[in-house]
Design a protein around this motif. Sequence first.
Motif, mmCIF file in Angstrom:
data_model
loop_
_atom_site.group_PDB
_atom_site.id
_atom_site.type_symbol
_atom_site.label_atom_id
_atom_site.label_comp_id
_atom_site.label_asym_id
_atom_site.label_seq_id
_atom_site.Cartn_x
_atom_site.Cartn_y
_atom_site.Cartn_z
ATOM 1 N N GLU A 23 0.765 -1.368 -0.046
ATOM 2 C CA GLU A 23 0.242 -0.020 -0.026
ATOM 3 C C GLU A 23 0.958 1.419 0.083
ATOM 4 O OE1 GLU A 23 -3.357 2.354 2.513
ATOM 5 O OE2 GLU A 23 -2.711 0.491 3.417
ATOM 6 N N ALA A 24 1.967 1.250 0.807
ATOM 7 C CA ALA A 24 2.747 2.339 0.647
ATOM 8 C C ALA A 24 3.421 2.733 -0.687
ATOM 9 C CB ALA A 24 3.664 2.102 2.103
ATOM 10 N N LEU A 25 3.911 1.527 -0.930
ATOM 11 C CA LEU A 25 4.601 1.636 -2.362
ATOM 12 C C LEU A 25 3.765 2.299 -3.324
ATOM 13 C CD1 LEU A 25 6.896 -1.525 -2.225
ATOM 14 C CD2 LEU A 25 7.564 0.765 -2.003
ATOM 15 N N ARG A 26 2.417 1.804 -3.440
ATOM 16 C CA ARG A 26 1.674 2.077 -4.413
ATOM 17 C C ARG A 26 1.181 3.707 -4.180
ATOM 18 N NH1 ARG A 26 -2.357 -2.825 -4.061
ATOM 19 N NH2 ARG A 26 -1.717 -3.962 -6.086
ATOM 20 N N ARG A 27 0.893 4.034 -2.929
ATOM 21 C CA ARG A 27 0.931 5.557 -2.859
ATOM 22 C C ARG A 27 2.144 6.551 -3.029
ATOM 23 N NH1 ARG A 27 -1.753 5.937 2.939
ATOM 24 N NH2 ARG A 27 -1.798 8.148 2.516
ATOM 25 N N LEU A 28 3.243 6.025 -2.718
ATOM 26 C CA LEU A 28 4.617 6.791 -3.459
ATOM 27 C C LEU A 28 4.611 6.805 -4.625
ATOM 28 C CD1 LEU A 28 6.975 5.496 -0.493
ATOM 29 C CD2 LEU A 28 6.240 7.900 -0.937
ATOM 30 N N THR A 29 4.573 5.594 -5.474
ATOM 31 C CA THR A 29 4.431 5.416 -6.632
ATOM 32 C C THR A 29 3.432 6.515 -7.570
ATOM 33 O OG1 THR A 29 5.063 3.392 -6.920
ATOM 34 C CG2 THR A 29 4.265 3.954 -8.924
ATOM 35 N N GLY A 30 2.193 6.577 -6.721
ATOM 36 C CA GLY A 30 1.208 7.552 -7.546
ATOM 37 C C GLY A 30 1.523 8.984 -7.323
ATOM 38 N N LEU A 31 2.520 9.316 -6.138
ATOM 39 C CA LEU A 31 2.937 10.636 -5.936
ATOM 40 C C LEU A 31 4.097 11.008 -7.007
ATOM 41 C CD1 LEU A 31 3.574 10.905 -2.196
ATOM 42 C CD2 LEU A 31 1.763 12.046 -3.451
ATOM 43 N N LEU A 32 4.873 10.021 -7.624
ATOM 44 C CA LEU A 32 5.786 10.229 -8.516
ATOM 45 C C LEU A 32 5.192 10.319 -9.860
ATOM 46 C CD1 LEU A 32 8.524 7.671 -7.509
ATOM 47 C CD2 LEU A 32 8.950 10.022 -7.325
ATOM 48 N N ALA A 33 3.981 9.707 -10.202
ATOM 49 C CA ALA A 33 3.413 9.728 -11.404
ATOM 50 C C ALA A 33 2.231 10.910 -11.331
ATOM 51 C CB ALA A 33 2.109 8.529 -11.484
ATOM 52 N N ASP A 34 2.031 11.308 -10.297
ATOM 53 C CA ASP A 34 1.125 12.659 -10.391
ATOM 54 C C ASP A 34 2.113 13.959 -10.455
ATOM 55 O OD1 ASP A 34 -0.997 11.339 -9.699
ATOM 56 O OD2 ASP A 34 -1.179 11.934 -7.696
ATOM 57 N N ALA A 35 3.484 13.575 -10.199
ATOM 58 C CA ALA A 35 4.442 14.937 -10.392
ATOM 59 C C ALA A 35 4.880 14.761 -11.644
ATOM 60 C CB ALA A 35 5.528 14.743 -9.148
ATOM 61 N N GLY A 36 4.626 13.760 -12.420
ATOM 62 C CA GLY A 36 4.895 13.703 -13.964
ATOM 63 C C GLY A 36 6.618 13.038 -14.273
ATOM 64 N N LEU A 37 6.934 12.502 -12.973
ATOM 65 C CA LEU A 37 8.472 12.081 -12.842
ATOM 66 C C LEU A 37 8.526 10.503 -13.462
ATOM 67 C CD1 LEU A 37 9.067 13.487 -9.500
ATOM 68 C CD2 LEU A 37 10.083 14.045 -11.836
ATOM 69 N N ILE A 38 7.336 9.686 -13.462
ATOM 70 C CA ILE A 38 7.255 8.520 -14.161
ATOM 71 C C ILE A 38 6.465 8.437 -15.227
ATOM 72 C CG2 ILE A 38 8.437 7.140 -12.229
ATOM 73 C CD1 ILE A 38 5.734 6.364 -11.345
ATOM 74 N N TYR A 39 6.438 7.598 -16.261
ATOM 75 C CA TYR A 39 5.659 7.321 -17.325
ATOM 76 C C TYR A 39 4.573 6.562 -17.141
ATOM 77 C CZ TYR A 39 9.358 9.487 -20.171
ATOM 78 O OH TYR A 39 10.479 10.199 -20.539
ATOM 79 N N SER A 40 4.870 5.477 -16.154
ATOM 80 C CA SER A 40 4.065 4.491 -15.992
ATOM 81 C C SER A 40 3.868 3.857 -14.709
ATOM 82 C CB SER A 40 4.081 3.243 -17.035
ATOM 83 O OG SER A 40 3.321 1.899 -16.525
ATOM 84 N N LYS A 41 2.800 3.940 -13.936
ATOM 85 C CA LYS A 41 2.871 3.540 -12.448
ATOM 86 C C LYS A 41 3.006 1.910 -12.476
ATOM 87 C CE LYS A 41 -1.275 5.597 -11.396
ATOM 88 N NZ LYS A 41 -2.145 6.105 -10.421
ATOM 89 N N SER A 42 2.230 1.225 -13.228
ATOM 90 C CA SER A 42 2.243 -0.336 -13.181
ATOM 91 C C SER A 42 3.603 -0.713 -13.408
ATOM 92 C CB SER A 42 1.289 -0.963 -14.060
ATOM 93 O OG SER A 42 1.470 -0.336 -15.318
ATOM 94 N N GLU A 43 4.418 -0.103 -14.576
ATOM 95 C CA GLU A 43 5.708 -0.540 -15.024
ATOM 96 C C GLU A 43 6.799 -0.202 -13.798
ATOM 97 O OE1 GLU A 43 8.785 0.170 -18.431
ATOM 98 O OE2 GLU A 43 6.947 0.448 -19.085
ATOM 99 N N PHE A 44 6.689 0.826 -13.321
ATOM 100 C CA PHE A 44 7.720 1.346 -12.358
ATOM 101 C C PHE A 44 7.559 0.290 -10.963
ATOM 102 C CE2 PHE A 44 8.959 3.529 -8.527
ATOM 103 C CZ PHE A 44 10.466 3.516 -8.687
#
Length: 149
Positions: A23-44
């Motif tokens: 759950e924590a990793l999903r939320r942190l990945t979402g923050l990176l995606a929302d900030a435009g720092l990653i292209y794909s949440k699922s891939e990362f």
Amino acid sequence: MRLADVLSEKCICVQQPCQSGLEALRRLTGLLADAGLIYSKSEFLLSVLTREEQKPTALGLGVAVPHGRSAAVRRPCMALMTLTPGIDYGAPDGLPVRLLFLLATPPDAADAHLQMLAMVAQLVGSPGGADRILSCTSEQELYQLCVTS
């Protein structure tokens, strides 16, 4: 490289209740995606989970530094979360993790990855460093602490 180069205030959340590391990793990945720092949440996220299967990244003393190298990452970056209460993350000392740094790098950024690990180690390894981080009550306060330390 400075911490301010890889950590955005948008990628910090404090005193979060999470039920699991996933759950924590999903939320942190979402923050990176929302900030435009990653292209794909699922891939990362898959790259992070694959790395965690090889060897968990809980360091002990309430700190974990999960990380992933993926083509889904635009540039080296990180997200940071403090957890209340802590979560079981398989730490070698058995203590719950309360401080989670998620590092993200493109596949060709090994030097940046090592520099980010060194910055995290310096931040939490300084006397009282982890306690200062955990005492922050807002994202802005934690960001300022991180970039001025």
